[in-house]
Design a protein around this motif. Structure first.
Motif, short mmCIF file in Angstrom:
data_model
loop_
_atom_site.label_atom_id
_atom_site.label_comp_id
_atom_site.label_asym_id
_atom_site.label_seq_id
_atom_site.Cartn_x
_atom_site.Cartn_y
_atom_site.Cartn_z
N LEU A 120 10.53 -12.70 -10.12
CA LEU A 120 9.69 -11.57 -9.71
C LEU A 120 8.22 -11.93 -9.84
O LEU A 120 7.40 -11.66 -8.95
CB LEU A 120 10.04 -10.38 -10.60
CG LEU A 120 9.49 -9.03 -10.20
CD1 LEU A 120 10.13 -8.61 -8.91
CD2 LEU A 120 9.79 -8.02 -11.29
N THR A 142 13.20 -2.78 -8.57
CA THR A 142 12.03 -3.22 -9.34
C THR A 142 11.03 -3.92 -8.43
O THR A 142 9.83 -3.69 -8.51
CB THR A 142 12.47 -4.20 -10.44
OG1 THR A 142 13.64 -3.68 -11.06
CG2 THR A 142 11.39 -4.38 -11.46
N VAL A 164 9.13 -1.40 -6.32
CA VAL A 164 8.07 -0.70 -7.04
C VAL A 164 6.89 -1.63 -7.28
O VAL A 164 5.73 -1.26 -7.10
CB VAL A 164 8.61 -0.15 -8.37
CG1 VAL A 164 7.48 0.35 -9.23
CG2 VAL A 164 9.60 0.95 -8.12
N THR A 165 7.20 -2.89 -7.64
CA THR A 165 6.13 -3.83 -7.95
C THR A 165 5.28 -4.11 -6.73
O THR A 165 4.07 -4.25 -6.82
CB THR A 165 6.73 -5.16 -8.46
OG1 THR A 165 7.78 -4.86 -9.35
CG2 THR A 165 5.69 -5.97 -9.16
N LEU A 219 8.72 0.52 0.48
CA LEU A 219 9.52 1.74 0.40
C LEU A 219 10.58 1.56 -0.67
O LEU A 219 11.17 0.49 -0.77
CB LEU A 219 10.21 1.99 1.74
CG LEU A 219 9.38 2.57 2.86
CD1 LEU A 219 10.20 2.60 4.13
CD2 LEU A 219 8.94 3.97 2.51
N LEU A 220 10.85 2.61 -1.45
CA LEU A 220 11.89 2.50 -2.48
C LEU A 220 13.22 2.21 -1.80
O LEU A 220 13.63 2.95 -0.91
CB LEU A 220 11.98 3.79 -3.28
CG LEU A 220 10.90 4.01 -4.32
CD1 LEU A 220 11.14 5.32 -5.03
CD2 LEU A 220 10.87 2.89 -5.32
N ASP A 233 12.05 8.29 0.57
CA ASP A 233 10.70 7.82 0.28
C ASP A 233 9.83 7.84 1.53
O ASP A 233 8.62 8.03 1.46
CB ASP A 233 10.77 6.40 -0.30
CG ASP A 233 9.49 6.03 -0.99
OD1 ASP A 233 8.83 6.95 -1.50
OD2 ASP A 233 9.14 4.85 -1.01
N ARG A 282 8.71 6.64 -8.91
CA ARG A 282 7.98 5.40 -8.64
C ARG A 282 6.93 5.13 -9.70
O ARG A 282 6.80 4.01 -10.17
CB ARG A 282 7.33 5.49 -7.26
CG ARG A 282 6.60 4.24 -6.88
CD ARG A 282 5.79 4.47 -5.64
NE ARG A 282 6.61 4.43 -4.44
CZ ARG A 282 6.93 3.32 -3.82
NH1 ARG A 282 6.54 2.17 -4.30
NH2 ARG A 282 7.65 3.35 -2.73
N LEU A 285 8.49 3.85 -12.96
CA LEU A 285 8.89 2.45 -12.86
C LEU A 285 7.66 1.55 -12.78
O LEU A 285 7.64 0.45 -13.34
CB LEU A 285 9.76 2.25 -11.63
CG LEU A 285 11.18 2.79 -11.74
CD1 LEU A 285 11.89 2.74 -10.41
CD2 LEU A 285 11.96 2.01 -12.78
N VAL A 322 6.38 -2.11 -14.76
CA VAL A 322 6.11 -3.44 -14.22
C VAL A 322 4.63 -3.80 -14.27
O VAL A 322 4.25 -4.90 -13.91
CB VAL A 322 6.61 -3.60 -12.78
CG1 VAL A 322 8.11 -3.51 -12.74
CG2 VAL A 322 5.98 -2.59 -11.86
N HIS A 357 -0.16 5.68 -3.88
CA HIS A 357 0.65 5.90 -5.08
C HIS A 357 -0.26 5.77 -6.29
O HIS A 357 -1.16 4.94 -6.29
CB HIS A 357 1.76 4.85 -5.23
CG HIS A 357 2.62 4.68 -4.03
ND1 HIS A 357 3.32 5.71 -3.50
CD2 HIS A 357 2.89 3.60 -3.27
CE1 HIS A 357 3.99 5.27 -2.45
NE2 HIS A 357 3.74 3.99 -2.28
#
Lengths: 162, 292
Positions: free
Chosen positions: A20, A65, A68-69, A73-74, B15, B25, B28, B32, B149
């Protein structure tokens, strides 16, 4: 047994974290389009090596993950990753006996599937279709597979997961 | 597998259509954030080292340059105070409620690579600093984008060149209004629905019109780079080049638009901060009256 499981889990998650990290590490702009798909490669390795522990749901979690990072889009990466992990887990007994070059071909196919699903969502969300450079990372990923395989196998053995 | 795929597609749809997943979001994203900071570290470290290695000559030159810039800018802003006061007074006479004042906060872009084929950047200020979704983001030259966001420590900014972004603009020369949409590929803006007979030329400056209610009016956006007629397009095809240095800026400005009362407060506070004798603005305004 539980000791081995714990140690194996540690190796899996730390390698995924490193993948990641490599994915979001800034690189010169001209290299940006050629970034190898580190997370998918790592996931494929673990679903082939430990199919009873790393599978669709670990892939889903890793994909989420990554979404989000990177602000995607989720579920965007999670979709492709889950499908790839499913295929890898389903076929792991056959693929493990392949010689390395055949494995590489198989991995390339999985990477193509992941890119295709990513492209599909990209199109569905109204983004313009990227140029053909979009497909280059699959070749790079396949070319890197032998090295990823050796490095991760070493890690897995040291962690006592195999 | 089926379950995971359905879940993923459900998440994507939710989303895409509906911003209510923001809470998930941002939770989470806080987890990170350390990883993102870590990825930013090599670049930050290289920059600091560069700063430390700079020799005296370089620093002296830089200092002189900055001092000159500062002199020019403050000379210009002297005039600005007078003009602004005059503008506000005239608008008062006309009875229009026009907000000129803004509060800004400087944020830094984290050197983190975000999703492929989207045009977003990550900045190091979040809800802890009062950043909100939809907030305009500028750089030193022009409009960059808006916040999409947020979490406690960082926020994601959608750049104006993303295919999902559209921005109400007007041509500074004649006030012609239009919508500047991101083209997604490359660093270009497309002006939508400009009639065939519209007066628009290459080199025209586009500024925000403030009609969307999101961006404050009057900030530069870009320069028109190509105007052409395409056979199958019922409108004029207009391309613009953003003036903001979207891929090179390191610092960005977050903007809060203020009402007239809040504006008075910040003005008097900044007067005190810069050591300007109070009443400078007022005397300038009086001078403006005499000129009339």
């Amino acid at each position: 047994m539980s000791e081995a499981v714990r140690r194996g889990t540690w190796a899996v998650w730390s390698s995924l974290l490193i993948a990641l990290f490599l994915t979001i590490l800034p690189m010169p702009a001209w290299m940006d389009d050629f970034r190898p798909p580190w997370v998918v490669l790592t996931l494929i390795f673990w679903s082939l090596a430990l199919p009873e522990r790393v599978g669709v749901f670990s892939a889903f979690a890793a994909g989420l993950t990554l979404d989000v990072t990177t602000g995607a889009l989720l579920g965007h990466h999670a979709l492709g990753f889950s499908v790839v992990a499913y295929l890898a887990v389903e076929l792991h007994q056959r693929v493990r006996t392949f010689p390395l070059w055949q494995q590489t071909l198989f991995v390339w196919l999985l990477l193509l599937v992941e890119r295709l699903l990513y492209l599909w969502v990209l199109g569905a969300a109204g983004q313009p279709t990227p140029s053909l450079i979009y497909w280059v990372p699959t070749f790079l990923g396949a070319a890197l597979w032998p090295w990823v395989f050796v490095v991760l196998r070493d890690l897995a053995r040291r962690a006592g997961a195999l | 597998m089926i379950l995971a795929v359905i879940l993923a597609i459900g998440l994507i749809l939710a989303d895409h259509r509906d911003p209510r997943l923001g809470a998930l979001r941002s939770t989470l994203a806080v987890l990170v954030y350390p990883l993102q900071l870590l990825a930013d570290f090599p670049i930050r470290y290289a920059r600091q080292t560069q700063d430390r290695m700079a020799d005296e000559d370089q620093l002296r030159n830089q200092n002189a340059e900055l001092r000159r810039d500062n002199l020019i800018l403050s000379a210009r802003s002297q005039q600005l105070v007078a003009l602004e006061a005059e503008n506000m007074r005239l608008r008062d006479l006309l009875g229009s409620s026009f907000k000129l004042g803004e509060r800004v906060l400087i944020a830094e872009i984290l050197a983190v690579d975000l999703a492929d084929y989207r045009q977003q950047v990550l900045i190091n200020k979040g809800t802890n600093s009062g950043v909100f979704v939809g907030q305009p983001v500028l750089d030193a030259n022009a409009v960059m984008g808006q916040v999409i966001h947020t979490n406690a420590f960082s926020s994601t900014v959608l750049l104006i060149t993303d295919a999902d972004h559209a921005l109400p603009v007007q041509v500074n020369r004649n006030g012609l209004r239009g919508i500047a949409a991101g083209s997604g590929a490359g660093r270009e803006l497309d002006l939508l629905h400009i009639p065939k007979n519209a007066d628009i030329r290459v080199g025209d400056l586009l500024v925000t019109s403030g009609l969307g209610g999101r961006f404050p009016p009057g900030y530069p956006v870009g320069l028109v780079s190509a105007v052409g007629q395409v056979a199958d397009n019922p409108f004029t095809t207009v391309k613009a080049q953003p003036s903001a240095r979207l891929d090179r800026s390191r610092e960005v400005l977050l903007v809060w638009t203020l009402g007239p009362q809040q504006r008075q407060d910040t003005l008097s506070r900044s007067d005190a901060a810069f050591g300007t004798p109070p009443g400078t603005g007022k005397s300038a305004a009086r001078q403006g009256t005499r000129h009339e």
